[in-house]
Design a protein around this motif. Structure first.
Motif, PDB file in Angstrom:
ATOM      1  N   ARG A 179     -34.730  25.022   6.641  1.00 45.48           N
ATOM      2  CA  ARG A 179     -34.386  26.385   6.226  1.00 45.48           C
ATOM      3  C   ARG A 179     -33.727  26.349   4.850  1.00 45.48           C
ATOM      4  O   ARG A 179     -32.800  25.572   4.633  1.00 45.48           O
ATOM      5  CB  ARG A 179     -33.422  27.026   7.223  1.00 45.48           C
ATOM      6  CG  ARG A 179     -34.059  27.406   8.548  1.00 45.48           C
ATOM      7  CD  ARG A 179     -33.040  28.000   9.490  1.00 45.48           C
ATOM      8  NE  ARG A 179     -32.080  27.016   9.953  1.00 45.48           N
ATOM      9  CZ  ARG A 179     -30.778  27.189  10.007  1.00 45.48           C
ATOM     10  NH1 ARG A 179     -30.248  28.328   9.581  1.00 45.48           N
ATOM     11  NH2 ARG A 179     -29.967  26.252  10.478  1.00 45.48           N
ATOM     12  N   VAL A 180     -34.203  27.192   3.955  1.00 44.12           N
ATOM     13  CA  VAL A 180     -33.647  27.285   2.601  1.00 44.12           C
ATOM     14  C   VAL A 180     -33.166  28.719   2.391  1.00 44.12           C
ATOM     15  O   VAL A 180     -33.953  29.665   2.470  1.00 44.12           O
ATOM     16  CB  VAL A 180     -34.690  26.911   1.525  1.00 44.12           C
ATOM     17  CG1 VAL A 180     -34.079  27.048   0.137  1.00 44.12           C
ATOM     18  CG2 VAL A 180     -35.199  25.493   1.761  1.00 44.12           C
ATOM     19  N   HIS A 181     -31.878  28.876   2.119  1.00 40.90           N
ATOM     20  CA  HIS A 181     -31.285  30.195   1.886  1.00 40.90           C
ATOM     21  C   HIS A 181     -30.834  30.289   0.425  1.00 40.90           C
ATOM     22  O   HIS A 181     -30.071  29.435  -0.048  1.00 40.90           O
ATOM     23  CB  HIS A 181     -30.072  30.411   2.798  1.00 40.90           C
ATOM     24  CG  HIS A 181     -30.432  30.629   4.232  1.00 40.90           C
ATOM     25  ND1 HIS A 181     -29.547  31.120   5.154  1.00 40.90           N
ATOM     26  CD2 HIS A 181     -31.595  30.435   4.896  1.00 40.90           C
ATOM     27  CE1 HIS A 181     -30.142  31.207   6.332  1.00 40.90           C
ATOM     28  NE2 HIS A 181     -31.384  30.792   6.200  1.00 40.90           N
ATOM     29  N   ARG A 182     -31.274  31.316  -0.259  1.00 39.91           N
ATOM     30  CA  ARG A 182     -30.867  31.547  -1.649  1.00 39.91           C
ATOM     31  C   ARG A 182     -30.208  32.923  -1.752  1.00 39.91           C
ATOM     32  O   ARG A 182     -30.731  33.902  -1.225  1.00 39.91           O
ATOM     33  CB  ARG A 182     -32.070  31.470  -2.590  1.00 39.91           C
ATOM     34  CG  ARG A 182     -32.740  30.107  -2.634  1.00 39.91           C
ATOM     35  CD  ARG A 182     -33.859  30.083  -3.667  1.00 39.91           C
ATOM     36  NE  ARG A 182     -34.479  28.754  -3.757  1.00 39.91           N
ATOM     37  CZ  ARG A 182     -35.565  28.401  -3.103  1.00 39.91           C
ATOM     38  NH1 ARG A 182     -36.172  29.278  -2.311  1.00 39.91           N
ATOM     39  NH2 ARG A 182     -36.059  27.179  -3.228  1.00 39.91           N
ATOM     40  N   SER A 183     -29.080  32.975  -2.443  1.00 41.08           N
ATOM     41  CA  SER A 183     -28.398  34.245  -2.684  1.00 41.08           C
ATOM     42  C   SER A 183     -28.315  34.493  -4.184  1.00 41.08           C
ATOM     43  O   SER A 183     -28.234  33.547  -4.977  1.00 41.08           O
ATOM     44  CB  SER A 183     -26.995  34.246  -2.065  1.00 41.08           C
ATOM     45  OG  SER A 183     -26.213  33.188  -2.583  1.00 41.08           O
ATOM     46  N   PHE A 184     -28.325  35.764  -4.571  1.00 44.52           N
ATOM     47  CA  PHE A 184     -28.397  36.156  -5.978  1.00 44.52           C
ATOM     48  C   PHE A 184     -27.284  37.160  -6.297  1.00 44.52           C
ATOM     49  O   PHE A 184     -26.731  37.794  -5.407  1.00 44.52           O
ATOM     50  CB  PHE A 184     -29.751  36.808  -6.285  1.00 44.52           C
ATOM     51  CG  PHE A 184     -30.943  35.916  -6.038  1.00 44.52           C
ATOM     52  CD1 PHE A 184     -31.603  35.308  -7.094  1.00 44.52           C
ATOM     53  CD2 PHE A 184     -31.409  35.679  -4.747  1.00 44.52           C
ATOM     54  CE1 PHE A 184     -32.700  34.483  -6.874  1.00 44.52           C
ATOM     55  CE2 PHE A 184     -32.501  34.873  -4.511  1.00 44.52           C
ATOM     56  CZ  PHE A 184     -33.153  34.268  -5.575  1.00 44.52           C
ATOM     57  N   TYR A 185     -26.986  37.282  -7.597  1.00 45.12           N
ATOM     58  CA  TYR A 185     -26.097  38.351  -8.047  1.00 45.12           C
ATOM     59  C   TYR A 185     -26.723  39.010  -9.273  1.00 45.12           C
ATOM     60  O   TYR A 185     -27.696  38.491  -9.846  1.00 45.12           O
ATOM     61  CB  TYR A 185     -24.685  37.832  -8.349  1.00 45.12           C
ATOM     62  CG  TYR A 185     -24.592  36.870  -9.511  1.00 45.12           C
ATOM     63  CD1 TYR A 185     -24.229  37.306 -10.785  1.00 45.12           C
ATOM     64  CD2 TYR A 185     -24.844  35.508  -9.323  1.00 45.12           C
ATOM     65  CE1 TYR A 185     -24.124  36.428 -11.838  1.00 45.12           C
ATOM     66  CE2 TYR A 185     -24.743  34.616 -10.367  1.00 45.12           C
ATOM     67  CZ  TYR A 185     -24.382  35.079 -11.630  1.00 45.12           C
ATOM     68  OH  TYR A 185     -24.287  34.198 -12.672  1.00 45.12           O
TER      69      TYR A 185
END
Length: 393
Positions: free
Chosen positions: A222-228
């Motif tokens: 599982r790969v989780h990416r968060s952005f702003y």
């Protein structure tokens, strides 16, 4: 003189609704005190309770041999049906339970097994539009689907196996599919790819339409990416990679493999590596791309050691430290001049003192030409004992 049951109901009604109302109950047209067990004993039939002043029906209950078992219907002050259900011998709801809006439309309906929700639950607004549907199994909600006021899917939890016709297409039980979710405003908030109830990938958008998060599966991980948001653009902030497991893609728990943080220009500024749930390596970078820190753990438990190297923004080594499991310095610690030459070297004990700390035992210092300028033994009270010049260490 008023009937004692009438007085009791006035008090109860005043407590519940801050309005005095006299409620009278009857069985087959004859008055009945429903709070008096002796009066109920042996009786059967349909009990009806009305508000005395208005005549509005407030409650209907089935009485069987002195116990309220069977159908029950509750009404509001205006005599409009609020809820109907069936009560079992334990006094719990059993079977279909339905709540109604004042206009008579169904507000909520569910199936209950001895007081516990089992199966489908549907909730509607006053116009009859479906707001939420869910499914319960073994006391847990395994599926839910919520709609916004435009009847667009807003929130979705898919089951491992299809439980209702509502989940067939959205959850990919009819084949892999891309399912879009929407905010209350109607703006797209997420897109998820489902296959047989499992999420294969997901993208979430912020209220201004920019990517806020992404989840995917890469090589079983599982790969989780968060952005702003930076300058009106979506900028990657963090990436978390989990070791392969059976958790749902969107589950934020689990054993980590790596985490990586990024700067405003998209360059990496930190990476952490894990083994068996334990952090084993940390790397950090300056915004100019030069390495800032490298830290590596070795060993486990009380014998664990951390080798930490700190760098200046030109890439030259500034410090090299060794720490124990409690982050106390052990063994050799070094600091360096700007030109890369050794500036100071300290020696710490590897055993702990009475306070649970290690102790500085020796220190050497050099100038930036490499000349030794100090060579000290550090005594237990912290005082220095300097070696004469030219003495071997």
């Amino acid at each position: 003189m008023k009937h004692p049951f009438t007085i009791l109901l006035i008090a109860a009604s005043a407590y519940a609704s801050s309005a005095s109302a006299i409620i009278r109950c009857e069985l087959d047209g004859r008055p009945l005190n429903v709070s008096n067990g002796a009066e109920l004993a042996g009786k059967s039939g349909q009990v009806r309770c009305r508000e005395e002043d208005t005549g509005h029906l407030q409650r209907e209950q089935e009485l069987r041999n002195g116990r309220f078992i069977g159908q029950e219907r509750m009404f509001d002050r205006e005599g409009r049906l609020l809820r109907e259900r069936t009560v079992n011998e334990r006094g719990n709801s059993h079977g279909r339970v339905v709540e109604f809006w004042p206009n008579g439309k169904v507000r909520r309906e569910e199936t209950v097994d001895n007081g516990r929700t089992q199966g489908a639950v549907r909730r509607y607004d006053a116009s009859g539009r479906l707001e939420r549907v869910s499914f319960h199994s073994d006391g847990q909600e395994v599926f839910h689907l919520e709609y916004n006021s435009k009847s667009q899917p807003m929130r979705l939890l898919c089951p491992r196996a299809s439980v209702l016709p509502d989940d067939r297409k959205l959850c990919g039980f009819d084949g892999a599919t891309d399912t879009e979710l929407f905010a209350e405003s109607g703006a797209r908030s997420a897109q998820l790819r489902y296959d047989q109830g499992r999420v294969l990938s997901a993208t979430e958008w912020s209220s201004d339409g920019l990517v806020a998060a992404q989840q995917s599966v890469v090589d079983g991980r599982r790969v989780h990416r968060s952005f702003y948001t930076e300058g009106g653009k979506s900028v990657l902030r963090e990436e978390r990679v989990f070791t392969p497991d059976d958790r749902s893609l969107r589950d934020t728990r689990g054993e980590l493999l790596t985490t990586r943080r990024y700067g405003s220009s998209g360059q990496p500024i930190e990476q952490r590596n894990f083994e068996g749930g334990r952090e084993v390596r940390v790397e950090r970078w300056y915004l100019n791309g030069s390495v800032r820190e490298r830290s590596t753990w070795s060993g486990t438990g009380p014998q664990a050691r951390l080798l930490r190297e700190m760098y200046r923004d030109d890439g030259k080594l500034a410090r090299r430290d060794q720490l124990n499991a409690d982050q106390w310095p052990v063994g050799t610690q070094q600091a360096f001049h700007d030109n890369g030459r050794l500036a100071m070297e300290e020696q710490y004990s590897t055993t702990l003192d009475a306070r649970g700390r290690t102790r500085l035992t020796a220190r050497k210092q050099w100038d930036d030409t490499g000349k030794l300028v100090a060579d000290d033994i550090i005594l237990e009270d912290g005082s220095r004992q300097r070696k004469p010049a030219g003495t071997d260490s």
